[in-house]
Write a protein that holds these residues in place. Structure first.
Motif, mmCIF file in Angstrom:
data_model
loop_
_atom_site.group_PDB
_atom_site.id
_atom_site.type_symbol
_atom_site.label_atom_id
_atom_site.label_comp_id
_atom_site.label_asym_id
_atom_site.label_seq_id
_atom_site.Cartn_x
_atom_site.Cartn_y
_atom_site.Cartn_z
ATOM 1 N N GLY A 398 -11.047 -10.460 -7.904
ATOM 2 C CA GLY A 398 -10.261 -9.084 -8.188
ATOM 3 C C GLY A 398 -11.077 -7.905 -7.791
ATOM 4 O O GLY A 398 -10.493 -6.992 -7.570
ATOM 5 N N SER A 399 -12.406 -8.292 -7.714
ATOM 6 C CA SER A 399 -13.300 -6.806 -7.349
ATOM 7 C C SER A 399 -13.224 -6.356 -5.868
ATOM 8 O O SER A 399 -13.474 -5.465 -5.643
ATOM 9 C CB SER A 399 -14.694 -7.346 -7.550
ATOM 10 O OG SER A 399 -15.374 -8.138 -6.571
ATOM 11 N N ARG A 400 -12.363 -7.278 -5.005
ATOM 12 C CA ARG A 400 -12.075 -6.680 -3.717
ATOM 13 C C ARG A 400 -11.003 -5.424 -3.748
ATOM 14 O O ARG A 400 -10.995 -4.559 -2.833
ATOM 15 C CB ARG A 400 -11.286 -7.687 -2.935
ATOM 16 C CG ARG A 400 -12.288 -8.950 -2.460
ATOM 17 C CD ARG A 400 -11.621 -9.783 -1.514
ATOM 18 N NE ARG A 400 -10.202 -10.517 -1.933
ATOM 19 C CZ ARG A 400 -10.019 -11.598 -2.509
ATOM 20 N NH1 ARG A 400 -10.996 -12.082 -2.508
ATOM 21 N NH2 ARG A 400 -8.922 -11.976 -2.887
ATOM 22 N N SER A 401 -10.278 -5.353 -4.861
ATOM 23 C CA SER A 401 -9.230 -4.102 -5.098
ATOM 24 C C SER A 401 -9.633 -2.830 -5.487
ATOM 25 O O SER A 401 -10.302 -2.863 -6.676
ATOM 26 C CB SER A 401 -8.250 -4.912 -5.939
ATOM 27 O OG SER A 401 -7.150 -3.548 -6.243
ATOM 28 N N ASP A 402 -9.930 -1.843 -4.656
ATOM 29 C CA ASP A 402 -10.125 -0.633 -5.121
ATOM 30 C C ASP A 402 -9.343 -0.129 -6.057
ATOM 31 O O ASP A 402 -9.654 0.537 -7.161
ATOM 32 C CB ASP A 402 -9.957 0.517 -3.496
ATOM 33 C CG ASP A 402 -10.930 0.171 -2.692
ATOM 34 O OD1 ASP A 402 -11.932 -0.604 -2.690
ATOM 35 O OD2 ASP A 402 -10.697 0.914 -1.651
ATOM 36 N N LEU A 403 -8.124 -0.491 -5.922
ATOM 37 C CA LEU A 403 -7.148 -0.029 -7.126
ATOM 38 C C LEU A 403 -7.621 -0.491 -8.409
ATOM 39 O O LEU A 403 -7.675 0.184 -9.725
ATOM 40 C CB LEU A 403 -5.574 -0.197 -6.859
ATOM 41 C CG LEU A 403 -4.546 -0.066 -7.810
ATOM 42 C CD1 LEU A 403 -4.607 1.758 -8.012
ATOM 43 C CD2 LEU A 403 -3.349 -0.585 -7.441
ATOM 44 N N TRP A 404 -7.942 -1.633 -8.523
ATOM 45 C CA TRP A 404 -7.951 -2.593 -9.763
ATOM 46 C C TRP A 404 -9.346 -1.965 -10.221
ATOM 47 O O TRP A 404 -9.519 -1.780 -11.424
ATOM 48 C CB TRP A 404 -8.340 -4.117 -9.601
ATOM 49 C CG TRP A 404 -7.841 -4.723 -10.696
ATOM 50 C CD1 TRP A 404 -7.699 -4.285 -12.077
ATOM 51 C CD2 TRP A 404 -7.450 -6.306 -10.627
ATOM 52 N NE1 TRP A 404 -7.197 -5.146 -12.870
ATOM 53 C CE2 TRP A 404 -6.921 -6.325 -12.115
ATOM 54 C CE3 TRP A 404 -7.105 -6.889 -9.660
ATOM 55 C CZ2 TRP A 404 -6.550 -7.888 -12.352
ATOM 56 C CZ3 TRP A 404 -6.855 -8.499 -10.076
ATOM 57 C CH2 TRP A 404 -6.576 -8.728 -11.688
ATOM 58 N N LEU A 405 -10.529 -1.596 -9.596
ATOM 59 C CA LEU A 405 -11.748 -1.286 -10.004
ATOM 60 C C LEU A 405 -11.574 0.341 -10.587
ATOM 61 O O LEU A 405 -12.158 0.676 -11.317
ATOM 62 C CB LEU A 405 -12.906 -1.258 -9.038
ATOM 63 C CG LEU A 405 -13.101 -2.707 -8.587
ATOM 64 C CD1 LEU A 405 -14.347 -2.900 -7.702
ATOM 65 C CD2 LEU A 405 -13.432 -3.644 -9.692
ATOM 66 N N ALA A 406 -10.860 0.955 -9.876
ATOM 67 C CA ALA A 406 -10.442 2.586 -10.498
ATOM 68 C C ALA A 406 -9.745 2.490 -11.700
ATOM 69 O O ALA A 406 -9.861 3.142 -12.522
ATOM 70 C CB ALA A 406 -9.712 2.962 -9.322
ATOM 71 N N ILE A 407 -8.872 1.326 -11.786
ATOM 72 C CA ILE A 407 -8.097 1.324 -13.274
ATOM 73 C C ILE A 407 -9.170 0.777 -14.447
ATOM 74 O O ILE A 407 -9.004 1.491 -15.381
ATOM 75 C CB ILE A 407 -6.866 0.451 -12.933
ATOM 76 C CG1 ILE A 407 -5.743 0.975 -12.163
ATOM 77 C CG2 ILE A 407 -6.455 -0.011 -14.439
ATOM 78 C CD1 ILE A 407 -4.703 0.226 -11.889
ATOM 79 N N LEU A 408 -9.818 0.019 -13.883
ATOM 80 C CA LEU A 408 -11.012 -0.551 -14.727
ATOM 81 C C LEU A 408 -11.809 0.641 -15.220
ATOM 82 O O LEU A 408 -12.113 0.667 -16.435
ATOM 83 C CB LEU A 408 -11.693 -1.767 -14.225
ATOM 84 C CG LEU A 408 -11.425 -3.199 -14.532
ATOM 85 C CD1 LEU A 408 -12.414 -4.111 -13.542
ATOM 86 C CD2 LEU A 408 -11.296 -3.307 -15.756
ATOM 87 N N ALA A 409 -12.292 1.415 -14.201
ATOM 88 C CA ALA A 409 -13.262 2.415 -14.604
ATOM 89 C C ALA A 409 -12.469 3.452 -15.528
ATOM 90 O O ALA A 409 -12.877 4.128 -16.519
ATOM 91 C CB ALA A 409 -13.679 3.342 -13.263
#
Length: 481
Positions: A398-409
Motif C-alpha cells: 500500500g505504500s506505493r500509493s501517493d494518495l494513500w500516504l497523503a491521507i495517512l499523513a
C-alpha cells in the motif's frame, strides 16, 4: 551473499543480498488461502514448502552464481499459525492462520485458566494467536491433539524441512501466547494451560543467532558451494523492522500489507493488553516491538477492486495525489474481524452514506480513509502506553500509493515517509539476520535505515476535517451483544 526467505500469506518471496546490501536477485511464488467456513482461514504446509522450493529452483536457473555463493539464510514468516506434527515429523492437519477467528471461546477459557497470561505474555488472548487455536483443536479434533508431538510456527516448519533442526526465534514465539516476553523463554505455566509441555516446543534462539545449516542434499540441488548457515530469523513484522533499520527505540513504522499495523521498537516493555496493544520480542536481543494491529489493510483495496471489476491502479488513477475533502462515504475495514482496539473476530466491513450520487471514486477514497482511521485507532492505543509518535515510515504494498500516504499523513497528523525498497522489508530483514548470524557484526552497523524517498506532510485543513469526521466514523462500529 545472503539469502532472505519470506513466507507470507499470499506468496513466498526469496531474495539474494550481496555484501553491499544490494538485492541482486529475487523470486516469488504465489500462495492461496483456504476458507473452509466463514471466519476461518487455513493453508497446507506442503504448499509453503513447494513455494519455497520453487523460488530457489528459479534462482538456481536464473542466478546460479549468486545462489552458489550464499553464506547464510534467514527466514521470515507469517505469525501465529500452529503447525502440528506427529511422531514422524509430518503435519497432522492444515495450519490455522493468523486471521482465523474460530477460537473466540477458547480465548476466554485460556484467560480463566491462566490469570497471569496478560502479565507474562504482554498480550490479551485473541483468536489470532496460536495457543487458543490449540485449545480449539483439543476440543474439536481430540485425535489430532493427542497425536501432536511438536508444535511449530510456519517459518520454523520451513526450517525443519530445510535443515532438520527444530528451532524458533523469540519474535515469532511471542505470537504464540506461550512465551514469557520479558524473560524471553517458554512459560511452562502457559503451556500447561493448553495441555502442552516444553518438550513439544522448539528450541529458542535470538533472531540474529545461528540456527542450523542447510541439508547437504538441498545444497547440492541448488548448486551451493557450501552448506549455508541459518539465522533464527523473525516473524514478518519484526523482520520488516530489521529490514528498514527499526532497531532503536521510537523508530515507528506503519505496515500497509494484507494486514496493517503501527509498530514501535522499545527497550523496555510497557504493555497495554486491555487496549489490544501487541507486545512481541524484537528479532534482536534486549529489544521489543509494541504494535497496534489491524487484520485488513491493503487487502481492503484489493477487495474493492474485485468488487468493482477494475485493477487497483485503475481505481486510484482518477483520484489524484491528495483529496480535496474527506469522502462523503465512510468505510469500516473490518472485513476479517479486527484486533486493535476492538478484539472482535465478528466485526465486519461497512459502507455508510451511500446515495444516488455515490460513484466509484467516492467509494475508493472511503476505503483508503477507513484504513487510515483504523491505523489512527492503533496509534492512539500505543499512545496510552506512553509512546509518542511524531513521524512514521511506511512499508508494504500500500505504500506505493501517493494518495494513500497523503491521507495517512492527514488522518494521523504526522509526516509519513516512503522508503526505498519498502516492499521487500521482511525478506531483506531476514537476509540481514542471516548476515549477522555468521559475521557477528554490530547490529546497528548492518541494520541501517534505507533512504526516505518522499515525505508526505499533513495538510492542516485536511487534518482538521479528518479530525472532525473521525468520531462519527468510530461510532459506526457496534460490538455484537
Amino acid at each position: 551473499m545472503y539469502l532472505g526467505i519470506d513466507l507470507g500469506t499470499s506468496a513466498v518471496k526469496t531474495i539474494i543480498v550481496d555484501d553491499a546490501q544490494r538485492v541482486v536477485a529475487s523470486s516469488s511464488h504465489a500462495l492461496t488461502m483456504d476458507v473452509p467456513r466463514p471466519g476461518w482461514a487455513e493453508q497446507d504446509p506442503a504448499a509453503w514448502i513447494a513455494a519455497v522450493f520453487a523460488t530457489l529452483d528459479a534462482l538456481k536457473a536464473d542466478h546460479p552464481g549468486a545462489l552458489a555463493a550464499v553464506d547464510a539464510i534467514g527466514l521470515s514468516g507469517q505469525m501465529h499459525g500452529p503447525v502440528l506434527l506427529d511422531a514422524a515429523m509430518k503435519p497432522l492437519r492444515p495450519c490455522i492462520l493468523w486471521n482465523d477467528g474460530r477460537s473466540e471461546r477458547e480465548c476466554l477459557a485460556l484467560e480463566q485458566r491462566w490469570p497471569a497470561l496478560r502479565m507474562i505474555t504482554g498480550n490479551k488472548a485473541m483468536p489470532g494467536f496460536a495457543a487458543p487455536k490449540l485449545m480449539w483443536i483439543a476440543a474439536h479434533e481430540p485425535e489430532i491433539f493427542a497425536a501432536t508431538r511438536l508444535v511449530l510456527l510456519p517459518k520454523a516448519y520451513v526450517r525443519l524441512v530445510l535443515t532438520g533442526d527444530v528451532i524458533e526465534d523469540m519474535s515469532d514465539a511471542s505470537g504464540s501466547l506461550w512465551l514469557d516476553v520479558v524473560g524471553r523463554d517458554w512459560s511452562d505455566e502457559g503451556l500447561a494451560a493448553t495441555g502442552l509441555t516444553r518438550a513439544q516446543m522448539p528450541r529458542l534462539v535470538e533472531g540474529c543467532a545461528p540456527a542450523g545449516r542447510l541439508r547437504s542434499d538441498l545444497a547440492e540441488r541448488w548448486g551451493m558451494t557450501k552448506r549455508p548457515a541459518f539465522a533464527g530469523g523473525a516473524g514478518d513484522n519484526p523482520a520488516g523492522a530489521v529490514g528498514i533499520g527499526a532497531v532503536r527505540p521510537g523508530a515507528t513504522f506503519i505496515t500497509l500489507g494484507t494486514s496493517g499495523a503501527v509498530i514501535t521498537p522499545v527497550d523496555a516493555v510497557t504493555a497495554n493488553p486491555e487496549r489490544v496493544v501487541h507486545t512481541f520480542c524484537h528479532a534482536v536481543p534486549a529489544m521489543w516491538l509494541q504494535a497496534g494491529a489491524m487484520l485488513s489493510a491493503a487487502s481492503c483495496l484489493a477487495w474493492v477492486a474485485r468488487l468493482l471489476g477494475a485493477s487497483e491502479t485503475e481505481l486510484l488513477a482518477p483520484l489524484g495525489a491528495r483529496p480535496a475533502a474527506p469522502s462523503p462515504v465512510s468505510f469500516l475495514p473490518y472485513l476479517a474481524g479486527e484486533r486493535t482496539p476492538h478484539d472482535d473476530p465478528h466485526a465486519r466491513g461497512l459502507l455508510d452514506g451511500l446515495s444516488h450520487a455515490t460513484d466509484r471514486s467516492v467509494i475508493v477514497q472511503a476505503v483508503l480513509e477507513g484504513v487510515a482511521f483504523a491505523l489512527a485507532d492503533c496509534r492512539d492505543a500505543l499512545r496510552e502506553t506512553g509512546l509518542v509518535i511524531a513521524e512514521a515510515d511506511a512499508i508494504g504494498g500500500g505504500s506505493r500509493s501517493d494518495l494513500w500516504l497523503a491521507i495517512l499523513a492527514d488522518v494521523l497528523g504526522i509526516p509519513v515517509h516512503r522508503l526505498a525498497e519498502g516492499e521487500t522489508g521482511a525478506a531483506f530483514g531476514a537476509a540481514r539476520l542471516a548476515r549477522l548470524a555468521v559475521t557477528g557484526e554490530d547490529i546497528g552497523a548492518v541494520c541501517t535505515p534505507p533512504a526516505r524517498m518522499r515525505t508526505f506532510a499533513p495538510d492542516v485543513a485536511l487534518s482538521a476535517a479528518y479530525a472532525e469526521r473521525r468520531p462519527r466514523w468510530q461510532q459506526l462500529y457496534r460490538r455484537p451483544s
